[in-house]
Design a protein around this motif. Sequence first.
Motif, PDB file in Angstrom:
ATOM      1  N   LEU A   1      32.650 -25.621  56.013  1.00  0.00           N
ATOM      2  CA  LEU A   1      33.830 -25.591  56.815  1.00  0.00           C
ATOM      3  C   LEU A   1      34.990 -25.103  56.030  1.00  0.00           C
ATOM      4  O   LEU A   1      35.711 -24.149  56.635  1.00  0.00           O
ATOM      5  CB  LEU A   1      34.010 -27.011  57.280  1.00  0.00           C
ATOM      6  CG  LEU A   1      35.181 -27.157  58.481  1.00  0.00           C
ATOM      7  CD1 LEU A   1      34.987 -26.133  59.636  1.00  0.00           C
ATOM      8  CD2 LEU A   1      35.413 -28.540  58.897  1.00  0.00           C
TER       9      LEU A   1
ATOM     10  N   CYS B   1      38.347 -16.907  57.869  1.00  0.00           N
ATOM     11  CA  CYS B   1      38.931 -16.746  59.096  1.00  0.00           C
ATOM     12  C   CYS B   1      40.487 -16.289  58.863  1.00  0.00           C
ATOM     13  O   CYS B   1      40.887 -15.291  59.571  1.00  0.00           O
ATOM     14  CB  CYS B   1      38.772 -17.745  59.918  1.00  0.00           C
ATOM     15  SG  CYS B   1      37.114 -18.046  60.815  1.00  0.00           S
TER      16      CYS B   1
ATOM     17  N   GLU C   1      41.956 -16.465  67.806  1.00  0.00           N
ATOM     18  CA  GLU C   1      40.750 -17.312  67.578  1.00  0.00           C
ATOM     19  C   GLU C   1      39.741 -16.527  67.617  1.00  0.00           C
ATOM     20  O   GLU C   1      38.624 -16.143  67.005  1.00  0.00           O
ATOM     21  CB  GLU C   1      40.559 -18.465  68.249  1.00  0.00           C
ATOM     22  CG  GLU C   1      41.592 -19.575  68.057  1.00  0.00           C
ATOM     23  CD  GLU C   1      42.727 -19.618  68.903  1.00  0.00           C
ATOM     24  OE1 GLU C   1      43.078 -18.235  69.542  1.00  0.00           O
ATOM     25  OE2 GLU C   1      43.635 -20.283  68.971  1.00  0.00           O
TER      26      GLU C   1
ATOM     27  N   LYS D   1      36.866 -21.384  57.138  1.00  0.00           N
ATOM     28  CA  LYS D   1      38.337 -21.673  57.370  1.00  0.00           C
ATOM     29  C   LYS D   1      39.223 -20.485  56.909  1.00  0.00           C
ATOM     30  O   LYS D   1      39.806 -19.848  57.232  1.00  0.00           O
ATOM     31  CB  LYS D   1      38.980 -22.699  57.520  1.00  0.00           C
ATOM     32  CG  LYS D   1      38.378 -23.847  58.534  1.00  0.00           C
ATOM     33  CD  LYS D   1      39.001 -25.353  58.396  1.00  0.00           C
ATOM     34  CE  LYS D   1      40.348 -25.487  58.394  1.00  0.00           C
ATOM     35  NZ  LYS D   1      40.809 -26.755  58.290  1.00  0.00           N
ATOM     36  N   SER D   2      38.851 -20.582  55.412  1.00  0.00           N
ATOM     37  CA  SER D   2      39.620 -19.505  54.587  1.00  0.00           C
ATOM     38  C   SER D   2      39.274 -18.009  54.928  1.00  0.00           C
ATOM     39  O   SER D   2      40.049 -17.469  54.652  1.00  0.00           O
ATOM     40  CB  SER D   2      39.491 -19.784  53.186  1.00  0.00           C
ATOM     41  OG  SER D   2      37.994 -19.795  52.932  1.00  0.00           O
TER      42      SER D   2
ATOM     43  N   GLY E   1      37.071 -16.143  64.347  1.00  0.00           N
ATOM     44  CA  GLY E   1      36.950 -17.474  64.056  1.00  0.00           C
ATOM     45  C   GLY E   1      36.108 -18.229  65.095  1.00  0.00           C
ATOM     46  O   GLY E   1      35.133 -19.054  64.659  1.00  0.00           O
TER      47      GLY E   1
ATOM     48  N   ASN F   1      43.328 -17.159  63.342  1.00  0.00           N
ATOM     49  CA  ASN F   1      44.027 -18.466  63.011  1.00  0.00           C
ATOM     50  C   ASN F   1      43.738 -19.115  64.344  1.00  0.00           C
ATOM     51  O   ASN F   1      43.559 -18.633  65.525  1.00  0.00           O
ATOM     52  CB  ASN F   1      45.303 -18.541  62.633  1.00  0.00           C
ATOM     53  CG  ASN F   1      45.492 -17.639  61.182  1.00  0.00           C
ATOM     54  OD1 ASN F   1      45.008 -17.864  60.374  1.00  0.00           O
ATOM     55  ND2 ASN F   1      46.426 -16.566  61.247  1.00  0.00           N
ATOM     56  N   VAL F   2      43.704 -20.624  63.909  1.00  0.00           N
ATOM     57  CA  VAL F   2      43.618 -21.355  65.262  1.00  0.00           C
ATOM     58  C   VAL F   2      45.000 -21.682  65.963  1.00  0.00           C
ATOM     59  O   VAL F   2      46.200 -21.968  65.199  1.00  0.00           O
ATOM     60  CB  VAL F   2      43.128 -22.889  64.728  1.00  0.00           C
ATOM     61  CG1 VAL F   2      43.101 -23.863  65.836  1.00  0.00           C
ATOM     62  CG2 VAL F   2      41.870 -22.929  63.990  1.00  0.00           C
TER      63      VAL F   2
ATOM     64  N   MET G   1      32.487 -19.932  63.780  1.00  0.00           N
ATOM     65  CA  MET G   1      32.522 -21.238  63.972  1.00  0.00           C
ATOM     66  C   MET G   1      31.420 -21.798  64.931  1.00  0.00           C
ATOM     67  O   MET G   1      30.336 -22.778  64.434  1.00  0.00           O
ATOM     68  CB  MET G   1      33.653 -22.153  64.492  1.00  0.00           C
ATOM     69  CG  MET G   1      34.766 -22.292  63.456  1.00  0.00           C
ATOM     70  SD  MET G   1      34.433 -23.258  62.134  1.00  0.00           S
ATOM     71  CE  MET G   1      36.188 -23.281  61.257  1.00  0.00           C
TER      72      MET G   1
END
Length: 476
Positions: free
Chosen positions: A245, A252, A264, A249-250, A268, A258-259, A272
């Motif tokens: 995880l 993405c 997204e 995240k890094s 990402g 980014n979220v 995910m």
Amino acid sequence: MASMTLTSSLTLPPRSFPSLRSRTPSKSAHFLPSLRIPNPISISHSQFTNKSFPISLSPLPNKSSNYNNKKLFTVKATASGAATSANPPAPAPASPPWQGAALKPLLASIATGIILWFVPVPAGVTRNAWQLLAIFLATIVGIITQPLPLGAVALLGLGASVLTKTLTFAAAFSAFGDPIPWLIALAFFFARGFIKTGLGNRIAYQFVSLFGSSSLGLGYSLVFSEALLAPAIPSVSARAGGIFLPLVKSLCVACGSNVGDGTEERLGSWLMLTCFQTSVISSAMFLTAMAANPLSANLTFNTIKQTIGWTDWAKAAIVPGLVSLIVVPFLLYLIYPPTVKSSPDAPKLAKEKLEKMGPMTKNEIIMGGTLLLTVGLWIFGGVLNVDAVTAAILGLSVLLVAGVVTWKECLAESVAWDTLTWFAALIAMAGYLNKYGLISWFSQTVVKVCLLSSYWHLIADIRVLKLWVLVVGCHD
């Protein structure tokens, strides 16, 4: 009304108090007048507001009556007080939160056991077996609803079985000598070594640097690196959440996804979703990839006396597992495609991370060699007459002797001990349910119900067929 007590001091020249000059003694007295507030003196809020302070003046002897040719007065006062009516007293500290069991799930678990306990025992089932079934199902409900941690719920179930004389103490805790729970606990200690040394991150970054130039290749690199670590890390949360995880995240962020900012769907979301779906597949591929797998193998042995070893499980699951790992990411890529098809920044980030990590450390080399040794013994243990638990103990012994993992870290691995406890409890109760004949009774009952259902379905189909023939004949 609040009150106040003054306890401070101040030295002032006489001219600051013109009304008191007339009371100053003669110069021959050689003293300084001292202006004192009686100690203690209570001053109400209204007195403080109107500045009406009762004071008194008393002389203090002094060798010198001049201070720069000016006489001085010393004013002393003390101040301490409670909060005024404008500032009410602070509320009493809140009582500490309840740290015991969640009451509603606990009541649901207890109610399940009590209701089943008092249900009339069916024909062909002993009273002891039925009572154990009630305790077993109550424990299962507790494990699902979790009024307490899983190990605590299982321990309560064992305690209830011993308290009600359904099982003896030796019988209730007999499964703690079973190799399956210990195999999972030892695999958790291996996982600690992977996370501590950073070998898991290094393997993942290596895959990304080689195959992560496109979005699809990046997904496959993460999927297969996670599957490669699955035999040695039996926890999906530790494997996917602890290692992959943060890596996802890094990656993405490096690719501009980014979220919460509308980016997204660039990469990402698909990445995910892919990792989430495929982690279940890799967990089913190996006996030690998920805690539930050894439990299934143990229940199989208790029911049909069929032993499923590490190699047997891998042989049966490797082909459908690999096919699923190839197909699922591609299907998700078609159904839920990322808007970014290439990810040139991902290999760059992976190479930067690898450069920052530097060459493999001594502990990483030992960890990698121990993994190869342990997995090799798991695969060829049948030929060498070495079972899976013995191989895991050998591997952990190497890690402990080399200092890669310390015994304090093993003791602090609470998930491992928790899993060991509830695994052993469920295995013990399930084993004695089988010994008491409840499993065979249940399977026979299910067969009878299925046969009866099939019989009624067959009769219904015949009646429908007759009705159809009658309708067709009348029509003709």
